[in-house]
Design an enzyme around this catalytic site. Structure first.
Site, PDB file in Angstrom:
ATOM      1  N   SER A 275       8.032   4.339   0.891  1.00  0.00           N
ATOM      2  CA  SER A 275       7.707   3.800   0.203  1.00  0.00           C
ATOM      3  C   SER A 275       7.706   3.976  -1.890  1.00  0.00           C
ATOM      4  O   SER A 275       7.429   3.267  -2.193  1.00  0.00           O
ATOM      5  CB  SER A 275       6.104   4.188   0.568  1.00  0.00           C
ATOM      6  OG  SER A 275       4.911   2.801   0.148  1.00  0.00           O
TER       7      SER A 275
ATOM      8  N   ALA B 247       0.931  -1.136  -0.022  1.00  0.00           N
ATOM      9  CA  ALA B 247      -0.022   0.036   0.442  1.00  0.00           C
ATOM     10  C   ALA B 247       1.022   0.738  -0.342  1.00  0.00           C
ATOM     11  O   ALA B 247       1.832   1.437   0.791  1.00  0.00           O
ATOM     12  CB  ALA B 247      -0.556  -0.310   1.220  1.00  0.00           C
ATOM     13  N   GLU B 248       0.928   2.177  -1.212  1.00  0.00           N
ATOM     14  CA  GLU B 248       1.908   3.431  -1.177  1.00  0.00           C
ATOM     15  C   GLU B 248       1.849   4.189  -0.070  1.00  0.00           C
ATOM     16  O   GLU B 248       2.826   4.857  -0.304  1.00  0.00           O
ATOM     17  CB  GLU B 248       0.965   3.692  -2.606  1.00  0.00           C
ATOM     18  CG  GLU B 248      -0.288   4.571  -2.811  1.00  0.00           C
ATOM     19  CD  GLU B 248      -1.123   3.629  -3.433  1.00  0.00           C
ATOM     20  OE1 GLU B 248      -1.003   2.383  -3.109  1.00  0.00           O
ATOM     21  OE2 GLU B 248      -2.000   4.233  -3.395  1.00  0.00           O
ATOM     22  N   HIS B 249       1.256   4.339   0.996  1.00  0.00           N
ATOM     23  CA  HIS B 249       1.375   4.929   1.875  1.00  0.00           C
ATOM     24  C   HIS B 249       2.071   4.621   2.986  1.00  0.00           C
ATOM     25  O   HIS B 249       2.536   5.106   4.348  1.00  0.00           O
ATOM     26  CB  HIS B 249       0.145   5.949   2.730  1.00  0.00           C
ATOM     27  CG  HIS B 249      -1.173   4.410   2.889  1.00  0.00           C
ATOM     28  ND1 HIS B 249      -1.471   3.644   2.199  1.00  0.00           N
ATOM     29  CD2 HIS B 249      -1.086   4.261   4.331  1.00  0.00           C
ATOM     30  CE1 HIS B 249      -1.735   2.638   3.437  1.00  0.00           C
ATOM     31  NE2 HIS B 249      -2.365   3.521   4.208  1.00  0.00           N
TER      32      HIS B 249
END
Lengths: 216, 219
Positions: free
Chosen positions: A87, A45-47
């Site tokens: 990330s 998940a990019e966060h």
């Protein structure tokens, strides 16, 4: 089976054991439900999560563990958390194997437009530009048309998310590979003819001799 | 140096025209106690807010924006805050959107003494407008420059009184980067402990980056 489930089930077969995968919001999120037996993937998940799990059960939500859509999720054993710079280093650095996301338009050169419709309210690109440039493989998972309008184009007319990055498109009508010669219809869904798919597509499809019927 | 203070005192450091970095990804890690103090106890205006998403409709930031005190936004995804979307419609120059990783790296560089970086993200899109493009090997890259703030608001799960911050789970996001990229950094924490009580192995942000520490109301 509705279109979205069909697409998600077919996309899931593209995943290989050990893949690090980022799923976009909406239809792509469903892919996680259909990962084949014997294939273990790590969801990014990019966060700032590797090892993201499913939705948190009602009453067990943790305000400090959310997915990129803002929803409460769980994490799996072996998960890790990190900041956004790390990330996107993971993403931009080529450490994500596959990103699966939707699109407004995709074209025959692998260009993708998925963040802005001119004249409409702009939500921003979020992590989409980084993901499609950084991931080793970009799969577009979407319905073939929107309200009867073409989405698979000779050339995108909407502002681009990235140039030449998409290698595969999977819709309820079939599977298309984007090659240097154009878009090849490699697989077709039962109930559609090649002519049906072509008429729903702005780009001219290349039809191989041995087209596969998708069995879900 | 005593860093522990109350929110109104901490946010009083802001001046008209400041660039304010605000941590958080939607509501995760959003420093709501500090933003609420900005809303209720401060009258600074002409602020430039740097935030991934400028919060959601649940955030106090939307109320600050309704007061007309935010004149410029740097962000990435603003679909969760309709006020920011409206700003962009009213004046395209008032909102600058970046690919999320580019925004994160601009801030990281801002805190790390790096003036800029070349990224492949945005090549061939409207993001490249006005930016230097350079080829390395067989690939094109865009020059993006560092971004810093006058003040940063961030939220920690646990902080000790030296300022060491532990940010749990997916709350690290932008706060952990922004805390290194502003002249004056205010951290709110759900739990504040004595020096020595936070395991050094768990520190997300070393305390030297934190100038003021505030107890979160939202715990």
């Amino acid at each position: 089976m509705d279109n979205k489930e069909f697409i998600a089930r077919r996309v899931a077969r593209e995943l290989k054991d050990g893949d690090v995968v980022n799923l976009g919001i909406g239809l792509p999120t469903l892919v996680a439900n259909y990962v084949p037996d014997g294939v273990s993937i790590t969801l990014q998940a990019e966060h700032g999560i590797l090892g993201a799990g499913g939705a948190a059960k009602p009453g067990e939500e943790d305000s400090e563990i959310i997915n990129a859509g803002g929803f409460h999720i769980t994490v799996l054993p072996g998960a890790s958390f990190f900041d956004s710079a790390t990330s996107f280093g993971i993403i931009r650095g080529g450490h994500v194997d596959v990103t699966i996301l939707g699109a407004l338009q995709v074209d025959a050169r692998g260009n993708i437009a998925n963040w802005m419709v001119p004249g409409k309210r702009v939500p921003g690109m979020g992590g989409a530009m980084d993901l499609v440039v950084g991931a080793k493989e970009v799969i577009v998972a979407m319905e073939h048309t929107v309200k009867g309008s073409h989405k698979i184009m000779k050339e995108c007319s909407y502002p681009l998310t990235a140039v030449g990055v998409v290698k595969k498109i999977i819709t309820e009508m079939g599977v298309m590979d984007i090659t240097k010669d154009g878009i090849v219809l490699t697989e077709i869904a039962r109930g559609f003819t090649v002519e049906d798919v072509q008429s729903a597509t702005d780009a001219t499809l290349i039809i191989p001799d041995n087209i596969i019927i998708i069995e879900i | 140096m005593e860093k522990l203070t109350h929110a109104a005192n901490a946010v009083s450091v802001l001046k008209d025209g400041d660039v304010l970095l605000v941590g958080g990804f939607m509501m995760a890690g959003s420093p709501e106690t500090l933003i609420k103090a900005l809303l209720e106890t401060s009258e600074v205006k002409n602020l430039t807010v740097v935030s991934n998403d400028t919060g959601t409709t649940d955030s106090n930031m939307i109320k600050v924006m309704k007061q007309g005190r935010v004149v410029k936004v740097h962000g990435s995804y603003i679909g969760s805050n309709p006020m920011t979307g409206q700003m962009l419609i009213d004046d395209a120059d008032s909102v600058t959107l970046y690919p999320q990783g580019t925004l994160a790296e601009k801030l990281r560089c801002g805190g790390a003494g790096i003036a800029g970086f070349y990224t492949p993200v945005g090549v061939g899109t409207i993001i490249e407008n006005g930016k230097e493009k350079r080829t390395f090997g067989d690939r094109e890259f865009l020059l993006e420059t560092a971004l810093r703030g006058n003040v940063a608001f961030v939220k920690a799960t646990v902080a000790d009184k030296f300022g060491n911050c532990y940010m749990r789970g997916s709350t690290k996001n932008f706060g952990a980067i922004m805390a290194r990229a502003a002249d004056f950094v205010i951290a709110e924490a759900k739990k504040i402990v004595e020096i020595g009580e936070l395991d050094p192995e768990l520190v997300t942000i070393p305390g030297i980056f934190i100038d003021a520490l505030v107890q979160s109301e939202d715990i």
